[in-house]
Design a protein around this motif. Structure first.
Motif, PDB file in Angstrom:
ATOM      1  N   ALA A 163       6.086 -14.964   4.395  1.00 57.16           N
ATOM      2  CA  ALA A 163       5.618 -16.058   3.540  1.00 57.16           C
ATOM      3  C   ALA A 163       4.860 -15.555   2.318  1.00 57.16           C
ATOM      4  O   ALA A 163       4.879 -16.203   1.261  1.00 57.16           O
ATOM      5  N   SER A 164       4.205 -14.405   2.439  1.00 57.33           N
ATOM      6  CA  SER A 164       3.368 -13.911   1.337  1.00 57.33           C
ATOM      7  C   SER A 164       4.138 -13.070   0.330  1.00 57.33           C
ATOM      8  O   SER A 164       3.592 -12.664  -0.691  1.00 57.33           O
ATOM      9  N   GLY A 165       5.408 -12.779   0.610  1.00 57.24           N
ATOM     10  CA  GLY A 165       6.204 -11.988  -0.312  1.00 57.24           C
ATOM     11  C   GLY A 165       6.012 -10.497  -0.188  1.00 57.24           C
ATOM     12  O   GLY A 165       6.348  -9.743  -1.118  1.00 57.24           O
ATOM     13  N   ALA A 166       5.484 -10.035   0.938  1.00 58.87           N
ATOM     14  CA  ALA A 166       5.321  -8.595   1.144  1.00 58.87           C
ATOM     15  C   ALA A 166       6.682  -7.906   1.099  1.00 58.87           C
ATOM     16  O   ALA A 166       7.682  -8.435   1.593  1.00 58.87           O
ATOM     17  N   SER A 167       6.729  -6.736   0.520  1.00 64.91           N
ATOM     18  CA  SER A 167       7.993  -6.014   0.369  1.00 64.91           C
ATOM     19  C   SER A 167       8.369  -5.302   1.657  1.00 64.91           C
ATOM     20  O   SER A 167       7.535  -5.076   2.544  1.00 64.91           O
ATOM     21  N   ASP A 168       9.633  -4.920   1.746  1.00 66.38           N
ATOM     22  CA  ASP A 168      10.094  -4.160   2.905  1.00 66.38           C
ATOM     23  C   ASP A 168       9.298  -2.876   3.074  1.00 66.38           C
ATOM     24  O   ASP A 168       8.911  -2.514   4.183  1.00 66.38           O
ATOM     25  N   SER A 169       9.046  -2.180   1.981  1.00 66.73           N
ATOM     26  CA  SER A 169       8.339  -0.904   2.076  1.00 66.73           C
ATOM     27  C   SER A 169       6.896  -1.090   2.527  1.00 66.73           C
ATOM     28  O   SER A 169       6.364  -0.276   3.297  1.00 66.73           O
ATOM     29  N   GLN A 170       6.253  -2.159   2.074  1.00 63.53           N
ATOM     30  CA  GLN A 170       4.880  -2.430   2.514  1.00 63.53           C
ATOM     31  C   GLN A 170       4.839  -2.728   4.008  1.00 63.53           C
ATOM     32  O   GLN A 170       3.993  -2.212   4.747  1.00 63.53           O
ATOM     33  N   ILE A 171       5.745  -3.575   4.458  1.00 60.23           N
ATOM     34  CA  ILE A 171       5.768  -3.968   5.875  1.00 60.23           C
ATOM     35  C   ILE A 171       6.081  -2.758   6.742  1.00 60.23           C
ATOM     36  O   ILE A 171       5.380  -2.482   7.724  1.00 60.23           O
ATOM     37  N   ALA A 172       7.137  -2.038   6.392  1.00 57.79           N
ATOM     38  CA  ALA A 172       7.539  -0.885   7.201  1.00 57.79           C
ATOM     39  C   ALA A 172       6.463   0.198   7.189  1.00 57.79           C
ATOM     40  O   ALA A 172       6.186   0.824   8.219  1.00 57.79           O
ATOM     41  N   GLY A 173       5.839   0.423   6.027  1.00 58.14           N
ATOM     42  CA  GLY A 173       4.811   1.447   5.927  1.00 58.14           C
ATOM     43  C   GLY A 173       3.606   1.139   6.793  1.00 58.14           C
ATOM     44  O   GLY A 173       3.124   1.998   7.548  1.00 58.14           O
ATOM     45  N   ASN A 174       3.114  -0.102   6.719  1.00 62.76           N
ATOM     46  CA  ASN A 174       1.949  -0.472   7.528  1.00 62.76           C
ATOM     47  C   ASN A 174       2.283  -0.544   9.007  1.00 62.76           C
ATOM     48  O   ASN A 174       1.453  -0.218   9.854  1.00 62.76           O
ATOM     49  N   ALA A 175       3.509  -0.960   9.323  1.00 62.08           N
ATOM     50  CA  ALA A 175       3.919  -0.976  10.725  1.00 62.08           C
ATOM     51  C   ALA A 175       3.923   0.442  11.290  1.00 62.08           C
ATOM     52  O   ALA A 175       3.486   0.678  12.424  1.00 62.08           O
ATOM     53  N   GLY A 176       4.397   1.393  10.500  1.00 59.87           N
ATOM     54  CA  GLY A 176       4.406   2.782  10.940  1.00 59.87           C
ATOM     55  C   GLY A 176       3.002   3.322  11.156  1.00 59.87           C
ATOM     56  O   GLY A 176       2.740   4.044  12.131  1.00 59.87           O
ATOM     57  N   LEU A 177       2.065   2.967  10.252  1.00 54.46           N
ATOM     58  CA  LEU A 177       0.679   3.390  10.412  1.00 54.46           C
ATOM     59  C   LEU A 177       0.068   2.802  11.680  1.00 54.46           C
ATOM     60  O   LEU A 177      -0.656   3.479  12.423  1.00 54.46           O
ATOM     61  N   LEU A 178       0.356   1.529  11.934  1.00 51.73           N
ATOM     62  CA  LEU A 178      -0.177   0.864  13.120  1.00 51.73           C
ATOM     63  C   LEU A 178       0.339   1.527  14.390  1.00 51.73           C
ATOM     64  O   LEU A 178      -0.427   1.808  15.324  1.00 51.73           O
ATOM     65  N   ILE A 179       1.633   1.778  14.434  1.00 49.92           N
ATOM     66  CA  ILE A 179       2.225   2.419  15.617  1.00 49.92           C
ATOM     67  C   ILE A 179       1.599   3.793  15.846  1.00 49.92           C
ATOM     68  O   ILE A 179       1.235   4.147  16.971  1.00 49.92           O
ATOM     69  N   ALA A 180       1.457   4.568  14.774  1.00 53.79           N
ATOM     70  CA  ALA A 180       0.879   5.905  14.906  1.00 53.79           C
ATOM     71  C   ALA A 180      -0.557   5.840  15.418  1.00 53.79           C
ATOM     72  O   ALA A 180      -0.972   6.643  16.267  1.00 53.79           O
ATOM     73  N   GLU A 181      -1.333   4.894  14.907  1.00 53.37           N
ATOM     74  CA  GLU A 181      -2.727   4.768  15.343  1.00 53.37           C
ATOM     75  C   GLU A 181      -2.804   4.357  16.810  1.00 53.37           C
ATOM     76  O   GLU A 181      -3.610   4.891  17.579  1.00 53.37           O
ATOM     77  N   LEU A 182      -1.971   3.425  17.219  1.00 56.54           N
ATOM     78  CA  LEU A 182      -1.981   2.985  18.616  1.00 56.54           C
ATOM     79  C   LEU A 182      -1.519   4.102  19.555  1.00 56.54           C
ATOM     80  O   LEU A 182      -2.058   4.260  20.656  1.00 56.54           O
ATOM     81  N   GLN A 183      -0.547   4.868  19.121  1.00 55.35           N
ATOM     82  CA  GLN A 183      -0.098   5.993  19.937  1.00 55.35           C
ATOM     83  C   GLN A 183      -1.189   7.047  20.075  1.00 55.35           C
ATOM     84  O   GLN A 183      -1.325   7.670  21.129  1.00 55.35           O
ATOM     85  N   ALA A 184      -1.981   7.227  19.019  1.00 55.54           N
ATOM     86  CA  ALA A 184      -3.088   8.184  19.088  1.00 55.54           C
ATOM     87  C   ALA A 184      -4.200   7.676  19.992  1.00 55.54           C
ATOM     88  O   ALA A 184      -4.816   8.448  20.729  1.00 55.54           O
TER      89      ALA A 184
END
Length: 294
Positions: A163-184
């Motif tokens: 809804a906010s117009g976030a780009s694919d790269s923004q979404i994928a990038g932050n999702a990757g950071l979140l996954i990495a942090e949770l795995q750590a």
């Protein structure tokens, strides 16, 4: 990217080290924990052993609230959660926030207690003005992670990003950071993702369906199980159970929860009691050896 994340962790950890360990949390399906007042920093050994005295409170999502404890490994406050080994950490938005939200219902039916970290109006990129997006909220302590090792971690969302117009790269990038942090934070704990509830590509799903597919590709890149829900409203005839443009009424939550439970079981993500899992291997180890003859 790793260096940037490390710098963010360091800054957030320094702030968390001066937060009082005697704060009481009351987990709520409608609000994030209130910030604690700052106090002089404690020595890690002493802080690690301190827990706040707290009266029990009931989380509308089904979890009993308890105390905060400082994790000496990362300098962060974490919530002490009863039965953490039977609990799923659910990170999500307004689809997951209500006590009867369909992600909670599906996970509960699959055998888990649910600890919710998240807030309506947020997502991988989107913030709601008080609570940051998922990775920022986690690192800043806008909501608390549980202490110990959860049975499963589930990340749900994407609707607010669509809804906010976030780009694919923004979404994928932050999702990757979140996954990495949770795995750590939780090495060895399984992580799964649930996509963005929508009508489907050929039925007006639009950007929501696109984000669902994007999150599926992120999950695949990290070898995570993924539940695609980007066409469930029309595939299963659930559009009539919408309370508004994107949220379900009670009947819709229940029906979606049942569907989610089934999908979790198909993926082998239901909770299997440790005593049952261990029993078969223990029994085999105690079997008498087969006779070898004289």
């Amino acid at each position: 990217m790793r260096k940037a994340l490390a710098r963010t962790r360091f800054g957030a950890s320094g702030a968390a080290a001066i937060i009082a360990v005697s704060s009481v949390i009351a987990l709520s399906a409608c609000g994030a924990p209130a910030p604690s007042p700052a106090v002089p920093s404690l020595q890690p050994a002493a802080a690690a052993g301190q827990q706040a005295a707290a009266a029990a409170a009931v989380n509308p999502g089904g979890m009993a609230a308890s105390t905060r404890v400082l994790n000496p490994a990362n300098g962060r406050l974490e919530a002490v959660v009863p039965d953490i080994s039977k609990t799923v950490l659910l990170i999500g938005d307004s689809q997951s926030e209500p006590a009867d939200g369909w992600p909670r219902q599906g996970l509960a039916a699959a055998g888990y207690k649910v600890y919710f970290g998240g807030r309506g109006g947020t997502g991988f990129v989107s913030a709601n003005g008080k609570t940051g997006n998922y990775i920022d909220a986690l690192l800043r302590g806008d909501w608390l992670l549980p202490s110990g090792t959860p049975a499963l971690i589930v990340i749900q969302g994407g609707g607010n990003d669509a809804a906010s117009g976030a780009s694919d790269s923004q979404i994928a990038g932050n999702a990757g950071l979140l996954i990495a942090e949770l795995q750590a934070r939780y090495p060895g704990t399984r992580i799964a993702m649930i996509g963005t509830l929508a009508r489907g590509e050929n039925n007006g799903g639009g950007r929501r369906t696109e984000v669902d597919a994007l999150l599926g590709s992120v999950a695949a890149a990290h070898s995570l199980p993924f539940v695609s829900v980007g066409d469930w409203l029309t595939r299963y005839g659930l559009a009539k159970d919408l309370a508004d443009a994107v949220h379900m009424n009670p009947s819709g939550h229940q029906r979606l929860g049942t569907l989610l439970e089934g999908r979790l079981r198909e993926l082998g993500l239901e909770r299997r009691p440790a005593t049952v899992q261990g029993e078969s291997s223990w029994s085999r180890s105690q079997q008498a050896p087969a006779p070898t003859g004289e």
